[in-house]
Design an enzyme around this catalytic site. Structure first.
Site, short mmCIF file in Angstrom:
data_model
loop_
_atom_site.label_atom_id
_atom_site.label_comp_id
_atom_site.label_asym_id
_atom_site.label_seq_id
_atom_site.Cartn_x
_atom_site.Cartn_y
_atom_site.Cartn_z
N THR A 1 -5.54 3.12 -7.26
CA THR A 1 -6.90 3.18 -6.68
C THR A 1 -8.39 4.45 -6.48
O THR A 1 -7.69 5.53 -6.56
CB THR A 1 -6.95 3.08 -5.28
OG1 THR A 1 -6.28 1.93 -4.88
CG2 THR A 1 -7.44 2.49 -3.70
N LYS B 1 -8.82 -0.24 -8.79
CA LYS B 1 -9.56 -0.88 -8.04
C LYS B 1 -10.55 -0.45 -7.12
O LYS B 1 -10.06 1.56 -6.31
CB LYS B 1 -8.15 -1.18 -6.52
CG LYS B 1 -8.86 -1.97 -5.08
CD LYS B 1 -7.43 -1.58 -4.73
CE LYS B 1 -8.17 -2.74 -3.31
NZ LYS B 1 -8.63 -1.93 -2.27
N HIS C 1 -13.53 -1.22 -1.15
CA HIS C 1 -12.78 -1.11 0.37
C HIS C 1 -12.55 -1.31 1.77
O HIS C 1 -12.40 -1.01 2.15
CB HIS C 1 -12.30 0.56 0.41
CG HIS C 1 -10.84 0.94 0.79
ND1 HIS C 1 -10.19 2.18 -1.13
CD2 HIS C 1 -9.96 1.62 1.35
CE1 HIS C 1 -8.96 1.91 0.04
NE2 HIS C 1 -9.32 1.62 1.29
N SER D 1 0.61 -1.45 -0.38
CA SER D 1 -0.52 -0.20 -0.43
C SER D 1 0.38 1.19 -0.35
O SER D 1 1.85 1.59 0.58
CB SER D 1 -0.90 0.02 1.40
OG SER D 1 -2.02 1.49 1.66
N TYR E 1 -2.57 5.34 -4.60
CA TYR E 1 -3.23 6.43 -3.83
C TYR E 1 -2.85 8.12 -4.71
O TYR E 1 -1.43 8.48 -4.55
CB TYR E 1 -3.49 6.85 -2.96
CG TYR E 1 -4.26 6.21 -1.61
CD1 TYR E 1 -5.70 6.01 -2.33
CD2 TYR E 1 -3.29 5.67 -0.86
CE1 TYR E 1 -6.09 5.19 -1.48
CE2 TYR E 1 -4.35 4.85 -0.03
CZ TYR E 1 -5.96 4.07 -0.29
OH TYR E 1 -6.33 3.43 1.13
#
Length: 414
Positions: A186, A276, A300, A136, A160
């Protein structure tokens, strides 16, 4: 009449098989875990409340998470008989590469706060199991450290898009340089969801210490020992921390994210790109025209919008409409190997496990993650044998019926 005799000691000892005692306490507790729910119970016992609740909790009333799990529980399997499946092949191809099992470890933030081995344990376990591992943006081990922990396996990076776009671009370049083969772009976090458990617990990075925190953690000295004797907890990919989880997310995310950002990332990233956070059929169809390699149906983990669509329920329609154009992953709510089998049968090219992995991590570090994967694999193999499916390719929609508790009411227009 039954003829009786005095017990013969030799015969008694022939019947009794004494189990060799397990002296390692970690191994002993992990061997007792037969399901992911068992690992969750151990994790809750061993982890301070704030850290456990960050993993276990979801947004607001936590309806999205509950409904996602219920959807998998409401599966009815339809086994085929007289179909030999003495040996099951669980291997598959995901996004152009091999995977020994049809699932990957999902990206999770703040992972070293759950247990100090963090992403290194996840990446190492994934590599040993022959499945992909996802780091992540909010991970607590660096891109390069994960690559070193899983040098010959498949590493993915979850990105992100931040207010400062150049930070995101540089992270993508670093992941590509480290040999990560897939990027998860994402799209479901323009702002942080309202994670009420975290607010009530004062969960933050760095952790906020209060009397309640001390009392709750006092009976878990092993967690404090790990926390205080290992490197400082911080984001390995971001330079600034401080504040609640929601404040950190809101400072990093950008509600203006758009298809234009996807175009830029596609120019930067040389490998596979997966979007995603897709939550409806219309967006899936639009993305099928954008040149991406795959999508992940996900809300999520129920951690953003409460009452969000159930990814598993979306799967059949999305597979039918865009399955020939891109690969489809699914996450949120997976707690057993049978769940993964059901997703594969309805057309998922792969599934993602997040909380299941973290429950194992909290229960026993790297060994706990290994146990998570072993439990899921064992449940998958057993389920496939009972269905009469000897390989992933033999799983088909006819094997699964989705029972519905929540039937949408017809929409009225005008």
């Amino acid at each position: 009449m039954v003829q009786r005799q005095l017990p013969r000691p030799v015969e008694i000892f022939d019947l009794l098989k004494f189990k060799k005692p397990v002296l390692d306490p970690r191994r002993r507790r992990l061997e007792k875990a037969l399901t992911i729910h068992d690992l969750r119970t151990i994790a809750k016992r061993r982890t301070p409340r704030a850290a456990f609740d960050y993993t276990d909790g979801a947004a607001e009333g936590e309806l999205s998470l509950a409904r996602a799990r219920q959807a998998f529980e409401d599966v009815e399997f339809s086994p085929r008989v007289l179909r030999p499946a003495a040996k099951v092949d669980t291997s598959t191809t995901i996004l152009g590469g091999p995977s020994r099992l049809p699932f990957a470890i999902a990206p999770t933030g703040f992972t070293r706060l759950m247990q100090t081995e963090g992403e290194i344990a996840g990446a190492g376990a994934a590599g040993a199991a022959g499945i992909p591992f996802t780091l992540s943006t909010l991970g607590t081990c660096s891109i390069e450290a994960v690559q070193a922990a899983n040098p010959h396996g498949r590493n993915w990076f979850q990105l992100y898009v931040m207010r400062d776009r150049e930070i995101s671009y540089e992270l993508a370049r670093r992941a590509a340089a480290a040999g990560f083969d897939t990027l998860q772009f994402t799209v479901d976090t323009p702002v942080a969801g309202a994670r009420l458990r975290d607010k009530r617990n004062g969960f933050s990075i760095p952790p906020q210490i209060s009397l309640r925190t001390i009392v709750n953690a006092a009976v878990r000295p092993w967690w404090w020992y790990d926390f205080l004797t290992t490197p400082k907890l911080e984001f390995a990919s971001l330079s600034s921390t401080g504040g609640t989880v929601g404040e950190l997310l809101d400072s990093a995310m950008d509600p203006t994210i758009s298809y234009a950002d996807l175009d830029v990332i596609r120019e930067i990233w040389p490998g596979k790109i997966v979007v995603k956070g897709v939550q409806n059929l219309e967006d899936a169809k639009q993305l099928a025209t954008q040149g991406v390699d795959g999508i992940i149906l996900s809300n999520h983990g129920g951690r953003q919008l409460d009452r969000a669509p159930i990814p598993f329920h979306l799967l059949p329609d999305v597979k039918r409409e865009v399955g020939s154009a891109l690969e489809i992953g699914v996450d949120t709510g997976i707690m057993s190997g049978a769940d993964i089998v059901a997703a594969s049968a309805l057309g998922a090219d792969f599934s993602m496990i997040g909380r299941a992995y973290l429950y194992g991590l909290m229960a026993g570090g790297r060994a706990g993650v290994d146990r998570t994967i072993a439990i899921l694999e064992d449940e998958m193999v057993r389920t496939m044998k009972l269905l009469g499916a000897a390989s992933i390719d033999e799983l088909e929609p006819a094997h699964v019926t989705q029972l519905e508790r929540l039937t949408p009411r017809p929409r009225r227009h005008g």
